[in-house]
Enzyme design. Structure first.
Site, PDB file in Angstrom:
ATOM      1  N   TYR A 154       0.995  -1.641   0.247  1.00 26.01           N
ATOM      2  CA  TYR A 154      -0.100   0.017  -0.096  1.00 26.01           C
ATOM      3  C   TYR A 154       0.907   1.057  -0.120  1.00 26.01           C
ATOM      4  O   TYR A 154       0.116   1.986  -0.425  1.00 26.01           O
ATOM      5  CB  TYR A 154      -1.402  -0.343   1.304  1.00 26.01           C
ATOM      6  CG  TYR A 154      -2.397  -0.732   0.629  1.00 26.01           C
ATOM      7  CD1 TYR A 154      -1.708  -2.385   1.127  1.00 26.01           C
ATOM      8  CD2 TYR A 154      -3.484  -0.545   1.314  1.00 26.01           C
ATOM      9  CE1 TYR A 154      -2.745  -3.079   1.651  1.00 26.01           C
ATOM     10  CE2 TYR A 154      -4.392  -0.907   1.123  1.00 26.01           C
ATOM     11  CZ  TYR A 154      -3.836  -2.347   0.706  1.00 26.01           C
ATOM     12  OH  TYR A 154      -5.296  -3.476   0.648  1.00 26.01           O
ATOM     13  N   LYS A 226       2.561 -14.234   5.525  1.00 31.80           N
ATOM     14  CA  LYS A 226       3.011 -14.580   4.766  1.00 31.80           C
ATOM     15  C   LYS A 226       4.123 -15.217   4.103  1.00 31.80           C
ATOM     16  O   LYS A 226       4.837 -15.240   3.599  1.00 31.80           O
ATOM     17  CB  LYS A 226       2.623 -14.475   3.266  1.00 31.80           C
ATOM     18  CG  LYS A 226       2.461 -15.362   1.438  1.00 31.80           C
ATOM     19  CD  LYS A 226       0.926 -16.606   1.911  1.00 31.80           C
ATOM     20  CE  LYS A 226       1.197 -16.999   1.121  1.00 31.80           C
ATOM     21  NZ  LYS A 226       0.567 -18.607   0.740  1.00 31.80           N
ATOM     22  N   ASP A 292      -3.741 -17.694   4.392  1.00 30.40           N
ATOM     23  CA  ASP A 292      -3.818 -18.735   3.357  1.00 30.40           C
ATOM     24  C   ASP A 292      -4.911 -18.936   4.220  1.00 30.40           C
ATOM     25  O   ASP A 292      -6.352 -19.209   4.527  1.00 30.40           O
ATOM     26  CB  ASP A 292      -3.481 -19.035   2.548  1.00 30.40           C
ATOM     27  CG  ASP A 292      -2.406 -19.281   2.438  1.00 30.40           C
ATOM     28  OD1 ASP A 292      -2.131 -20.964   2.269  1.00 30.40           O
ATOM     29  OD2 ASP A 292      -1.353 -19.066   3.110  1.00 30.40           O
ATOM     30  N   ASP A 316      -6.182  -6.592   5.148  1.00 33.80           N
ATOM     31  CA  ASP A 316      -7.714  -5.789   4.598  1.00 33.80           C
ATOM     32  C   ASP A 316      -8.562  -6.708   4.469  1.00 33.80           C
ATOM     33  O   ASP A 316      -9.560  -6.927   4.384  1.00 33.80           O
ATOM     34  CB  ASP A 316      -6.834  -5.106   3.591  1.00 33.80           C
ATOM     35  CG  ASP A 316      -7.664  -4.263   2.711  1.00 33.80           C
ATOM     36  OD1 ASP A 316      -8.985  -4.068   2.396  1.00 33.80           O
ATOM     37  OD2 ASP A 316      -7.307  -3.980   1.436  1.00 33.80           O
TER      38      ASP A 316
END
Ligand code: NAP
Length: 429
Positions: A154, A226, A292, A316
């Protein structure tokens, strides 16, 4: 700007905010349905403070302008006076704002967050009895997400495919870092985005989450990352977060990394015993989950998530996925906070829903619950609790706005203002 009489400024006292009995709170009504939900929310917030403290405390509201209202009045989407007022008075609340098309400002919300360096995006996700939900056990959902608000993909450090800058950047990469350049599958037709995740940015976000977990006596903190793929950004986020919890909180947290180390040295049974002793002694469990898998487990094992600390993009996705489990955006609150300066802007997380503007129809829950978060930020927990109890009571009576009504059997459809009336009546009773 009309500064309200008898109001005082919120100040900073060391590392905590100091709140007078009549704090001046700047508010932005917002565009589209913003004025509908603001009218409802302000009455509920005033009633909650009155119910909790009699006349001893009062919020002194001060209107400031942004969005279409500011553009109409001052020919400026985000006047400097608005930012200065929030900077000076420290804690503000806002309705949704139209994103201006063209004209330099990408999003007013993003601009406010960046200017005031509001690095924590805090989103509580809680189910109220009776709210329609697509999952079997929505009651297990009671989480608070701390999403990093200033870094990650971002940051906006992007290169567009086919542009001269992009070619120059790729040429530099090829010259200086040929092995990394070689990993790009189609370099000549790629857009490129940079993903900065810093030690400082991680530490301040995670510190806010850990402090919250301690202050609110939560059960666990889960780092969502991640790091299996992005080792030096997402993986580093995990490591820096564990370092912080292990080195600077004097045993208040027991981490999965400590368990791993104990297992390596002394075996699994000893590691389990060590963890049990720490948790029995009052430590909060700190663990981590790959993003995930986390997105599956918040659905299938909601009870094992409590406080969540995560990077910007993961946060988000996670916030919206979780909001859907407990009633959707009509009822999802948010706060953008700088925990070092005490600056905070609480806001409805949905947009302006312009087709419903001035119809007194939409759900004011998101802005009311943003106000509830604001009251907790001020330390006015009794008033905040009054709102939670009233929401439980009114939704429990199945009196709901159109968005919930269409998903519920045997419910009474009420207007935006009527929903507020019922909350107020419940608090007064
Ligand atoms: P939106 O305003 O969030 O509305 C999308 C849909 O969400 C609505 O049509 C409605 O669904 C539902 N909804 C939104 N608020 C609701 C409420 N209070 N109660 C019940 N349902 C509600 O999204 P958008 O139409 O994409 O965006 C409109 C404008 O808002 C754009 O200018 C956008 O840039 C801006 N925006 C601002 C913010 C912000 O200020 N924080 C955030 C996002 C978007 P149904 O029609 O199905 O009932």
């Amino acid at each position: 700007m009309q500064i309200p009489q008898n109001g005082e400024k919120i100040t900073m006292n060391g590392t905590a905010i100091s709140v007078p009995d009549r704090p001046v709170i700047p508010f932005i009504r917002g565009d589209g349905t913003g004025p509908d939900i603001w009218r409802a929310a302000v009455r509920v917030l005033d009633a909650a403070v009155a119910a909790a403290y009699g006349g001893q405390r009062r919020l002194r509201w001060m209107e400031v302008y942004a969005g279409e209202a500011a553009f109409r009045k001052f020919d400026n989407w985000l006047p400097d006076e608005t930012i200065e007022a929030i900077r000076e008075y420290r804690v503000a609340i806002k309705g949704p704002l139209t994103t201006p098309v063209g004209g330099g400002i990408r999003s007013l919300n993003v601009a406010i967050r960046q200017i005031l360096d509001l690095y924590v995006c805090q989103r509580p996700v809680r189910w109220f009895e009776g709210v329609p939900s697509p999952v079997r056990d929505p009651g297990a959902v009671d989480m608070v997400i701390f999403r990093e608000n200033t870094e990650d993909i971002y940051a906006g450090a992007e290169f567009e495919e086919g542009q001269e800058d992009t070619a120059r950047f790729l040429a530099l990469l090829k010259e200086h870092f040929p092995q990394r350049h070689a990993k790009i599958r189609f370099p000549d037709s790629s857009g490129i985005g940079l993903k900065p995740v810093s030690r400082e940015g991680t530490r301040r976000l995670v510190r806010a989450a850990l402090d919250y977990a301690v202050a609110q006596q939560r059960r666990s903190v889960t780092l969502v990352h991640k790091g299996n793929i992005m080792k030096y950004t997402e993986g580093a986020f995990r490591n820096w977060a564990y370092d912080l919890a292990e080195n600077e909180y004097g045993g208040r947290f027991y981490t999965w990394r400590q368990w791993d180390r104990a297992k390596e040295r002394k075996g699994e049974a000893a590691a389990n015993a060590q963890q049990k002793a720490a948790l029995d002694g009052g430590a909060i469990l700190m663990k981590d989950a790959i993003a995930d898998i986390a997105l599956q487990q918040v659905l299938t094992r909601a009870h094992s998530f409590d406080v969540i600390a995560t990077t910007n993009l993961n946060g988000d996705y996670l916030s919206d996925a979780l909001a859907a489990q407990v009633g959707g955006i009509g009822i999802a609150p948010g706060g953008n906070i700088n925990s070092d300066t005490g600056h905070a802007v609480f806001e409805a997380t949905h947009g302006t829903a312009p087709k419903y503007a001035d119809k007194d129809m939409v759900n004011p829950g998101s802005l009311i619950l943003s106000g509830e978060m604001m009251l907790r930020h001020l330390g006015w927990n009794e008033a905040a609790q009054a709102i939670i109890e009233a929401m439980n009571a009114v939704i429990g009576q199945r009196a709901v706005t159109y968005d919930f009504h269409r998903l519920m059997d045997n419910a009474t459809k009420v207007k935006c203002s009527e929903f507020a009336d019922r909350l107020i009546a419940s608090m007064q009773a």
